[in-house]
Design a protein around this motif. Structure first.
Motif, PDB file in Angstrom:
ATOM      1  N   ASN A 312      32.683  31.841  44.259  1.00 24.81           N
ATOM      2  CA  ASN A 312      34.080  32.212  44.063  1.00 24.81           C
ATOM      3  C   ASN A 312      35.012  31.009  44.201  1.00 24.81           C
ATOM      4  N   ASP A 345      38.472  38.219  45.600  1.00 23.49           N
ATOM      5  CA  ASP A 345      37.922  39.455  45.039  1.00 23.49           C
ATOM      6  C   ASP A 345      38.867  40.611  45.304  1.00 23.49           C
ATOM      7  N   SER A 346      38.513  41.765  44.798  1.00 22.16           N
ATOM      8  CA  SER A 346      39.356  42.954  44.886  1.00 22.16           C
ATOM      9  C   SER A 346      38.612  44.069  45.598  1.00 22.16           C
ATOM     10  N   PHE A 350      35.908  46.864  44.073  1.00 20.30           N
ATOM     11  CA  PHE A 350      34.604  46.972  44.739  1.00 20.30           C
ATOM     12  C   PHE A 350      34.306  48.418  45.124  1.00 20.30           C
ATOM     13  N   LEU A 372      31.829  41.312  50.283  1.00 17.33           N
ATOM     14  CA  LEU A 372      33.216  41.613  49.943  1.00 17.33           C
ATOM     15  C   LEU A 372      34.162  40.841  50.848  1.00 17.33           C
ATOM     16  N   GLU A 376      36.262  37.028  49.697  1.00 20.32           N
ATOM     17  CA  GLU A 376      37.718  37.104  49.590  1.00 20.32           C
ATOM     18  C   GLU A 376      38.380  35.821  50.065  1.00 20.32           C
ATOM     19  N   LEU A 577      32.558  41.318  42.297  1.00 22.18           N
ATOM     20  CA  LEU A 577      33.146  40.385  43.251  1.00 22.18           C
ATOM     21  C   LEU A 577      33.532  39.068  42.582  1.00 22.18           C
ATOM     22  N   CYS A 578      32.795  38.662  41.547  1.00 21.12           N
ATOM     23  CA  CYS A 578      33.119  37.433  40.812  1.00 21.12           C
ATOM     24  C   CYS A 578      34.180  37.666  39.745  1.00 21.12           C
ATOM     25  N   SER A 580      36.617  40.085  39.606  1.00 19.46           N
ATOM     26  CA  SER A 580      37.871  40.738  39.993  1.00 19.46           C
ATOM     27  C   SER A 580      38.835  39.716  40.576  1.00 19.46           C
ATOM     28  N   SER A 581      40.031  40.154  40.914  1.00 20.21           N
ATOM     29  CA  SER A 581      41.048  39.257  41.471  1.00 20.21           C
ATOM     30  C   SER A 581      41.779  39.959  42.598  1.00 20.21           C
ATOM     31  N   SER A 582      42.268  39.162  43.527  1.00 18.16           N
ATOM     32  CA  SER A 582      42.868  39.702  44.747  1.00 18.16           C
ATOM     33  C   SER A 582      44.266  40.260  44.478  1.00 18.16           C
TER      34      SER A 582
END
Length: 636
Positions: A312, A345-346, A350, A372, A376, A577-578, A580-582
């Motif tokens: 990440n 990650d989001s 997740f 997760l 992050e 996890l790779c 997605s975005s926070s």
């Protein structure tokens, strides 16, 4: 007298000539102005600017591409579904119990279970081969024929083993159903191999093919059926299965509320409660499963966590490079912030993926909730690293860099007097007066940063950032749930059984309400996309696929390295996890450490685009890609 009359006559002639010239000039200018007005009032296709034409062409190209993919995918899925429907025997019921002493068969179907007597001379056929009642097993699919006394006179049973081909030779074939198990079936010269209703040779089978095996009572293959499949058909099949699941329906309902302008606001307190429950529940369940792991599995899990962290972090740096290359209109400070979002990650994506996997009975590694939390953190560090480099290169107080519009010089106070005033105000502990003093929140932020260059304050600022990165509420609740679940499970199942009723059984219902709120939030962020431009919109929709596929390949490479096959759900969750975005952790860091960046652009891309795409289309696509890679290059 005569001379005076001639002079007067010349002056009159000159005035007439000038009047004629002036009138001609007025006429010509009027004609020109009328021509300009006419041109403005009657635009044509040829008057389109180059930028407008490029945007129009890009929209048409994207729509055409999606239409082409949709048509090809629907056609491929039609063939895929037709073949499975034609080659699959639809049993009436399944054997629930069998009494061979006094022949009775307990069968179950949609109406429930029922017990039926078997006639003495009943005929039994198992996988198209004559058999006896003793050859039948619980779980066999059967169709029965009854006589006038409601006794069974004929039983047609079907016992199958389905999966994907790992290896084969003239004497046997090895398949897997979930990519971690192995089952070997013997082949005979009489084994029939069929594909598309036609008989084929064993050499026509390749590794990764989807097959179904019908075996006789000794376990030898009577018939092997090969199903045609393609990644596009599987994507559509996964999408069709997920489209009308309650999870996505609640998301769509929430998405429609702002679009339809329905007067409904999701209570913030309830949303916070749902978030707390989901984070603790994920941690609780993951901690319970971790307690059952052996030492070797835990070691493998910790190595995988380190790989996820590095992955990440690298993806965040790559996201910044892509934004700088293809979205040149975006300021560098905003590109760095968006990259930080995509290096994290989001939790929402997740938990949605977890819900989809559980509904489809797809297994995944129990340590994924720990990833997760671990994955992050890199996005926060990427943002701090990139912004620190920009500040060293001369970023101004509003976040502009040299060669960017509005650049006003390096971010420092304008004069020694202002710096002294800032120190004086800060010395009184009243940072709120900074904005009043300088009249601009960006200048006030710069003033505060100058003040905090004093060693004690700078240390306090670093401590605040590290606390927000490693001890933000989301991570604390998740890790807390993991620790509590781990310790509780070590004491035995009886200790956790009662709490499982709350943390496990209610998970799906709570997740539905959470997605209702997330749908509303995502729809509200759509209006912010007007500021993004086509480049950032394309980034938010395309990059998740690239990053998720990268995650799948990295997970598969690690699986090869440790010679341990991973479950399909593990690949899907790592891809999420790779890819997605926070929208929780990184925004908090942005408020503290990057006040110069736009607060709307990153959230518009993260929530309005990427989150919506992932929960509706992304997860089915990632599952299909992972399945294709697992079948093509299995870990044996």
């Amino acid at each position: 007298m005569k001379l005076k009359l001639e002079a007067r006559q010349k002056r009159q002639d000159g005035q007439e000539d000038s009047t004629d010239v002036g009138s001609e000039t007025d006429k010509s200018s009027t004609v020109v102005s009328i021509s300009k007005v006419s041109n403005r009032a009657n635009p044509s296709f040829l008057s389109f600017s180059k930028r407008k034409f490029s945007r129009f062409f890009a929209c048409v190209a994207i729509l055409s591409l999606w239409l082409f993919i949709g048509i090809k995918g629907w056609a491929a899925y039609g063939e895929y579904a037709k073949q499975h429907e034609s080659e699959e025997l639809k049993p009436v019921s399944k054997i629930a119990a069998l009494q061979s002493g006094y022949p009775r068969l307990t069968i179950s179907d949609s109406a429930g279970e029922k017990v039926v007597d078997i006639a003495p001379q009943a005929v039994v056929v198992l996988n198209n081969v004559p058999a006896t009642i003793k050859d039948l097993r619980k779980g066999d699919a059967v169709s029965v024929e009854l006589n006038a006394e409601k006794e069974i006179t004929k039983i047609t049973a079907r016992r199958t083993a389905g999966g994907y081909v790992l290896a084969f030779d003239p004497n046997s074939i090895t398949i897997t159903s979930d990519y971690t198990d192995r089952s070997r079936t013997a082949l005979t010269p009489d084994t029939k191999i069929v594909a598309g209703g036609k008989r084929i040779a064993l050499t026509d089978i390749t590794r990764g093919d989807c097959i179904e095996i019908l075996a006789d009572k000794e376990g030898r293959a009577v018939e092997v059926i090969r199903f045609e499949h393609s990644i596009i058909a599987e994507c559509f099949d996964n999408f069709r299965k997920n489209l009308f699941k309650p999870l996505l329906l609640f998301f769509y309902m929430g998405f429609a509320i702002p679009l339809l302008k329905i007067a409904f606001d999701f209570p913030q307190t309830i949303y916070q409660g749902l978030t707390i429950y989901l984070l603790v529940s994920i941690g609780w369940h993951g901690g319970e499963e971790l307690a059952t792991f052996s030492g070797g599995t835990l070691k493998q899990a910790f190595v995988f966590m380190g790989i996820g962290f590095v992955t990440n972090f690298c993806l965040g740096i790559v996201a910044f490079a892509i934004l700088r290359t293809f979205v040149k209109r975006m300021r560098q400070i905003d590109a760095a912030t968006v990259a930080a979002y995509y290096g994290s990650d989001s939790a929402g994506t997740f938990v949605t993926c977890m819900g989809v996997l559980q509904a489809a009975n797809i297994a995944f590694a129990a340590y994924m909730p720990v990833l997760l939390a671990i994955m992050e953190i890199p996005g926060c560090l990427v943002g701090l690293y990139l912004v620190s480099k920009l500040r060293k290169r001369g970023m101004d107080v509003k976040g502009n860099m040299p060669m960017e519009t509005g650049y006003a010089g390096p971010a420092n106070l304008a004069s020694v007097e202002e710096e002294a005033a800032a120190h004086e105000i800060a010395g009184e502990g009243n940072f709120e007066m900074l904005e009043t003093k300088f009249g601009d929140p960006h200048v006030a932020a710069a003033a505060r940063s100058v003040v905090k260059n004093d060693k004690p304050n700078r240390d306090a600022s670093t401590a605040e950032l590290m606390r927000e990165v490693f001890l933000n509420p989301g991570l604390f609740l998740l890790f807390g749930g993991i620790v509590i679940g781990f310790i509780s499970r070590l004491q035995g199942n009886s200790v956790t059984a009662q709490d499982d009723q709350f943390f496990v059984v209610l998970f799906h219902g709570i997740l539905c309400l959470f997605l209702l709120e997330m749908g509303m939030t995502a729809a509200k962020r759509l209006k912010d996309l007007k500021q993004c431009g086509a480049g950032l919109i394309a980034f938010g929709l395309i990059i998740p696929n690239i990053f998720a596929t990268t995650g799948i390949l990295i997970a598969h490479a690690f699986s090869f390295a440790v010679h341990t096959p991973f479950q399909l759900g593990t690949y899907a969750l790592f891809a999420v996890l790779c890819g997605s975005s926070s929208y929780i952790a990184v925004p908090a860091i942005q408020r503290i450490a990057i006040p110069e960046a736009s607060p709307t652009l990153p959230l518009a891309a993260s929530l309005g685009l990427t989150f919506s795409y992932n929960v509706s289309l992304g997860i089915p696509i990632y599952l299909a890609v992972a399945e294709h890679i697992l079948r093509t290059y299995p870990v044996v």
